[in-house]
Design a protein around this motif. Structure first.
Motif, PDB file in Angstrom:
ATOM      1  N   THR A   1       0.851  -1.187   0.000  1.00 18.38           N
ATOM      2  CA  THR A   1       0.000   0.000   0.000  1.00 18.38           C
ATOM      3  C   THR A   1       0.885   1.235   0.000  1.00 18.38           C
ATOM      4  OG1 THR A   1      -0.115   0.019   2.412  1.00 18.38           O
ATOM      5  CG2 THR A   1      -1.846  -1.177   1.243  1.00 18.38           C
ATOM      6  N   ALA A   2       0.264   2.374  -0.317  1.00 19.53           N
ATOM      7  CA  ALA A   2       0.992   3.646  -0.327  1.00 19.53           C
ATOM      8  C   ALA A   2       0.081   4.731   0.227  1.00 19.53           C
ATOM      9  CB  ALA A   2       1.442   3.997  -1.740  1.00 19.53           C
ATOM     10  N   ARG A   3       0.666   5.754   0.843  1.00 19.15           N
ATOM     11  CA  ARG A   3      -0.111   6.883   1.364  1.00 19.15           C
ATOM     12  C   ARG A   3       0.619   8.180   1.042  1.00 19.15           C
ATOM     13  NH1 ARG A   3       2.414   4.795   6.015  1.00 19.15           N
ATOM     14  NH2 ARG A   3       3.636   6.356   7.164  1.00 19.15           N
ATOM     15  N   ASP A   4      -0.171   9.247   0.827  1.00 16.49           N
ATOM     16  CA  ASP A   4       0.425  10.546   0.517  1.00 16.49           C
ATOM     17  C   ASP A   4       0.366  11.449   1.738  1.00 16.49           C
ATOM     18  OD1 ASP A   4      -2.169  11.430   0.721  1.00 16.49           O
ATOM     19  OD2 ASP A   4      -2.448  11.745  -1.427  1.00 16.49           O
ATOM     20  N   ASP A   5       0.792  12.689   1.566  1.00 21.49           N
ATOM     21  CA  ASP A   5       0.879  13.603   2.704  1.00 21.49           C
ATOM     22  C   ASP A   5      -0.471  14.165   3.121  1.00 21.49           C
ATOM     23  OD1 ASP A   5       0.530  15.048   0.402  1.00 21.49           O
ATOM     24  OD2 ASP A   5       2.040  16.578   0.864  1.00 21.49           O
ATOM     25  N   HIS A   6      -1.564  13.787   2.419  1.00 24.41           N
ATOM     26  CA  HIS A   6      -2.910  14.180   2.808  1.00 24.41           C
ATOM     27  C   HIS A   6      -3.659  13.031   3.478  1.00 24.41           C
ATOM     28  CE1 HIS A   6      -1.921  17.560   0.244  1.00 24.41           C
ATOM     29  NE2 HIS A   6      -3.064  18.161   0.550  1.00 24.41           N
ATOM     30  N   GLY A   7      -2.936  11.935   3.762  1.00 21.95           N
ATOM     31  CA  GLY A   7      -3.557  10.817   4.440  1.00 21.95           C
ATOM     32  C   GLY A   7      -4.344   9.888   3.545  1.00 21.95           C
ATOM     33  N   ARG A   8      -4.289  10.092   2.249  1.00 21.57           N
ATOM     34  CA  ARG A   8      -5.031   9.231   1.333  1.00 21.57           C
ATOM     35  C   ARG A   8      -4.200   7.998   1.003  1.00 21.57           C
ATOM     36  NH1 ARG A   8      -6.868  14.061  -2.706  1.00 21.57           N
ATOM     37  NH2 ARG A   8      -4.614  14.381  -2.587  1.00 21.57           N
ATOM     38  N   LYS A   9      -4.865   6.842   0.987  1.00 22.64           N
ATOM     39  CA  LYS A   9      -4.180   5.574   0.765  1.00 22.64           C
ATOM     40  C   LYS A   9      -4.560   4.976  -0.584  1.00 22.64           C
ATOM     41  CE  LYS A   9      -3.640   4.209   5.600  1.00 22.64           C
ATOM     42  NZ  LYS A   9      -3.870   3.119   6.598  1.00 22.64           N
ATOM     43  N   ALA A  10      -3.638   4.218  -1.135  1.00 19.99           N
ATOM     44  CA  ALA A  10      -3.880   3.539  -2.413  1.00 19.99           C
ATOM     45  C   ALA A  10      -4.551   2.201  -2.165  1.00 19.99           C
ATOM     46  CB  ALA A  10      -2.559   3.318  -3.141  1.00 19.99           C
ATOM     47  N   ASP A  11      -5.287   1.723  -3.173  1.00 18.08           N
ATOM     48  CA  ASP A  11      -5.781   0.353  -3.118  1.00 18.08           C
ATOM     49  C   ASP A  11      -4.596  -0.586  -2.984  1.00 18.08           C
ATOM     50  OD1 ASP A  11      -8.424   0.886  -3.216  1.00 18.08           O
ATOM     51  OD2 ASP A  11      -8.697   0.389  -5.330  1.00 18.08           O
ATOM     52  N   PRO A  12      -4.660  -1.607  -2.109  1.00 16.92           N
ATOM     53  CA  PRO A  12      -3.509  -2.503  -1.958  1.00 16.92           C
ATOM     54  C   PRO A  12      -3.255  -3.321  -3.216  1.00 16.92           C
ATOM     55  CG  PRO A  12      -5.389  -3.334  -0.734  1.00 16.92           C
ATOM     56  CD  PRO A  12      -5.774  -1.968  -1.224  1.00 16.92           C
ATOM     57  N   LEU A  13      -1.980  -3.532  -3.475  1.00 17.12           N
ATOM     58  CA  LEU A  13      -1.553  -4.358  -4.600  1.00 17.12           C
ATOM     59  C   LEU A  13      -0.991  -5.660  -4.040  1.00 17.12           C
ATOM     60  CD1 LEU A  13      -0.816  -4.530  -7.723  1.00 17.12           C
ATOM     61  CD2 LEU A  13       1.457  -3.773  -7.021  1.00 17.12           C
TER      62      LEU A  13
END
Length: 652
Positions: A634-646
């Motif tokens: 998974t990945a997250r940005d500096d706004h707290g939004r997360k990516a769908d897990p791969l």
């Protein structure tokens, strides 16, 4: 009469075993493959010269030190196998319309040593080269290649082509000066260190030699060139016995030695110049000290000093050491070839951690049975150095392997093997040269050995011909030297060659590149498939269904590749490469790896994630062998939004 009868009986007995009779001089031409009886054992060799009752042979897999005269009574011819009643080969179209046939005998992968390598006619302006093997439905089909037609490399003699010497040369290095791509001369080991300068007629003349009195009774054995003080002039590194001295080049053509040389407790070998350190003086010298240790040295006008304790390789002997920036971080790494009990134990990489004192060794491609000689060049022009490995083991066949540098320390890309020899013909002492020898804008690779210089022509990005071509010299035979330097000696943009034969001939030859820039009939086919980093394991990728509400603008993760590498005897280093695309700054990439097998319960670890570029991340973990490994990334940005897990499943 009894002695004659015994010889006839022995000849008949050998013929009955298929080894052929003991031959006279008239039946052993140069190039004949033979077995030489020594201590009750037959040793494979090649006949180089022949006299009435003896022949001069070169043993396969050995350098020229073992060449010798032997009596014809100890020599037996090795007969080539003949396939009875061969069936006509099938013709199949290739990307260029013609495909060379190799044999009707089933040929398994890897490529065999029994290939007949075609030679182009002396008058040919183009040469047919073999690229990738074409797909086969089964192993019974003949092996075929896609083919390309490339310009044949041609050379000519300059106004001053030959340079005579009074002593046999051992090694030479080019001398460059600031702001000029044309070498102003070269330095060579000829007992001492001789200096040759341009004579204004297209050649070089001896201009003197270095003052090597600092070495005392030790004879200089190793010579290397580089620019250690960043002044644009070539500096020379000379090693003799336990001593190493640096001679700093000046703009007026002089060489000023360091005030204090480096003295080691053991003999020194294989000095190499590289950008090893951080700070104002980044350049240094790596040198093998003794048998299986090497260390880094700093060189200034005042003294040459060791930076820290030597690094030890866990093998008996280091056979070669070369520098190169293989991971693209701007610092020179070191490739090390080693051996134990006379057998190669592979190539190892000393990764330089940006000049700090904790580098580490890592195997190149996980192969532990290859590489005696190493060379470095940026073959694919991606800014990272690539490693060229050659080997001369007769049992495995002489091969050439290219391993391309990759960003970070996740391994190397695209291991690429070339056909290294015709059956029964060895390289001997090989030298590697890299340049555009046929003047078509593509990088070519040359290997020099017992058969003179062979050139593997470059087709396009990371594609080289599998079969070598032999360069031609207008008006005569190409000098069959065993060692070459490449450079543009006359400033016309074409690659020229300076050749010599170490410890044999006394002198050098200069041949100038003479291939036209545009040759009719050149044709390179499109690759069979898009080249990508080699997957050393099979991988299956899929994206889990979203278990939470997808936030607009969240990062997305794209799978790029995976690879596994040996990490000792019982573990693997597993690397998954992903790209993270986001509107904002990606703060972190998190991963979980689960692994199990029939005898092990499910276990879970958290791999390390490393950013390798603006969007590229590597997920790395070291785990026991023999499992199936499932990564959830998974990945997250500096706004707290997360990516769908791969989810990436790795099945080595």
């Amino acid at each position: 009469m009894a002695a004659v009868a015994r010889r006839l009986t022995l000849a008949a007995l050998l013929a009955g075993f298929g080894l052929g009779p003991v031959f006279g001089a008239q039946l052993l031409p140069p190039g004949a493959r033979v077995l030489v009886d020594k201590a009750g054992t037959g040793h494979r060799a090649i006949v180089l010269k022949m006299e009435a009752a003896r022949c001069f042979v070169a043993y396969e897999g050995e350098d020229e030190r073992f060449d010798e005269w032997v009596d014809t009574g100890r020599v037996r011819e090795v007969r080539a196998e003949v396939t009875p009643n061969p069936t006509p080969p099938e013709k199949s179209p290739s990307a260029t319309g013609t495909v060379p046939e190799l044999s009707n005998t089933p040929v398994p992968e890897p490529l065999p040593r029994t290939l007949e390598l075609p030679r182009q006619p002396a008058t040919a302006v183009t040469s047919g080269v073999w690229l990738e093997p074409l797909p086969r439905k089964d192993d019974k089909e003949p092996l075929r290649f896609s083919t390309a037609t490339l310009a044949a490399p041609r050379f000519k003699l300059g106004a001053a082509a030959g340079i005579t010497t009074t002593k046999a040369p051992l090694r030479a290095v080019l001398l460059h000066t600031k702001g000029s791509a044309v070498p102003r001369g070269f330095a060579a080991l000829e007992g001492g260190v001789a200096l040759y300068r341009a004579d204004g007629r297209g050649g070089f003349t001896r201009a003197g030699e270095l003052d090597t009195a600092v070495f005392g009774n030790f004879t200089p054995e190793y010579l290397q060139a580089g620019d250690l003080n960043d002044d644009g002039e070539t500096d020379l590194v000379v090693a003799a016995g336990p001593l190493l001295q640096v001679f700093f080049g000046t703009a007026d053509g002089r060489f000023v030695p360091s005030a204090k040389p480096y003295r080691a407790p053991l003999p020194l070998r294989h000095p190499a110049v590289g950008r090893f350190f951080a700070g104002a003086l980044p350049w240094g010298v790596a040198v093998v000290e003794g048998e299986n240790t090497f260390r880094l040295l700093r060189a200034t006008a005042d003294e040459i000093t060791a930076t820290e304790a030597p690094f030890e390789v866990k093998f008996e002997r280091i056979t070669c050491l070369v520098p190169g920036d293989f991971d693209g971080d701007g610092f020179s790494d070191l490739a090390v070839a080693s051996e134990t009990a006379g057998h190669p134990t592979g190539a190892w990489m000393f990764f330089n951690q940006r000049g700090v004192s904790k580098p580490f060794l890592w195997p190149v491609g996980g192969r532990d049975d290859f590489a005696r000689d190493l060379a470095v060049a940026d073959l694919d022009h991606d800014g990272r150095d690539d490693l060229i490995m050659t080997d001369g083991e007769v049992q495995r066949g002489e091969r050439i392997r290219i391993v391309y540098g990759a960003p970070g320390r996740a391994g190397w890309e695209d291991p690429w093997e070339l056909i290294g020899s015709e059956y029964g013909v060895g390289f001997g002492t090989a030298a590697v040269v890299v340049g555009d020898f046929n003047h078509d804008g593509r990088t070519d690779l040359g290997i020099a050995g017992r058969n003179g210089l062979r050139i593997y022509l470059g087709a396009d990005y990371r594609r080289f011909g599998r079969n070598p071509v032999w360069p031609r010299l207008d008006g005569g035979d190409f000098p069959e030297h065993r060692w070459f330097l490449t450079g543009d000696f006359n400033g016309d943009g074409a690659a020229d060659l300076l050749g010599c034969t170490p410890a044999f001939a006394t002198g050098y030859n200069i041949v100038l590149g003479d291939t036209p820039a545009m040759v009719a009939g050149v044709q390179v086919p499109a690759p069979l498939r898009k080249r990508a980093p080699t997957q050393s394991s099979s991988t299956v990728t899929k994206i889990n269904p979203a278990s939470f509400e997808v936030i607009p603008g969240a990062p997305t993760i794209h799978f790029l590749g995976s690879r596994t590498e040996p990490y000792g005897q019982h573990r693997l280093r597993i690397v998954v490469e992903v790209a993270v695309v986001a509107e904002n700054v990606v703060e972190a990439v998190d991963a979980v790896c689960k692994y199990e097998d029939a005898s092990t319960p499910l276990e879970q670890v958290n791999p390390v994630s490393k950013r390798q570029g603006e969007r590229v991340w590597f997920v790395e973990v070291v785990l026991p062998r023999g499992r199936n490994y499932e990564f959830t990334i998974t990945a997250r940005d500096d706004h707290g939004r997360k990516a769908d897990p791969l989810r990436v499943t790795v099945n080595p």
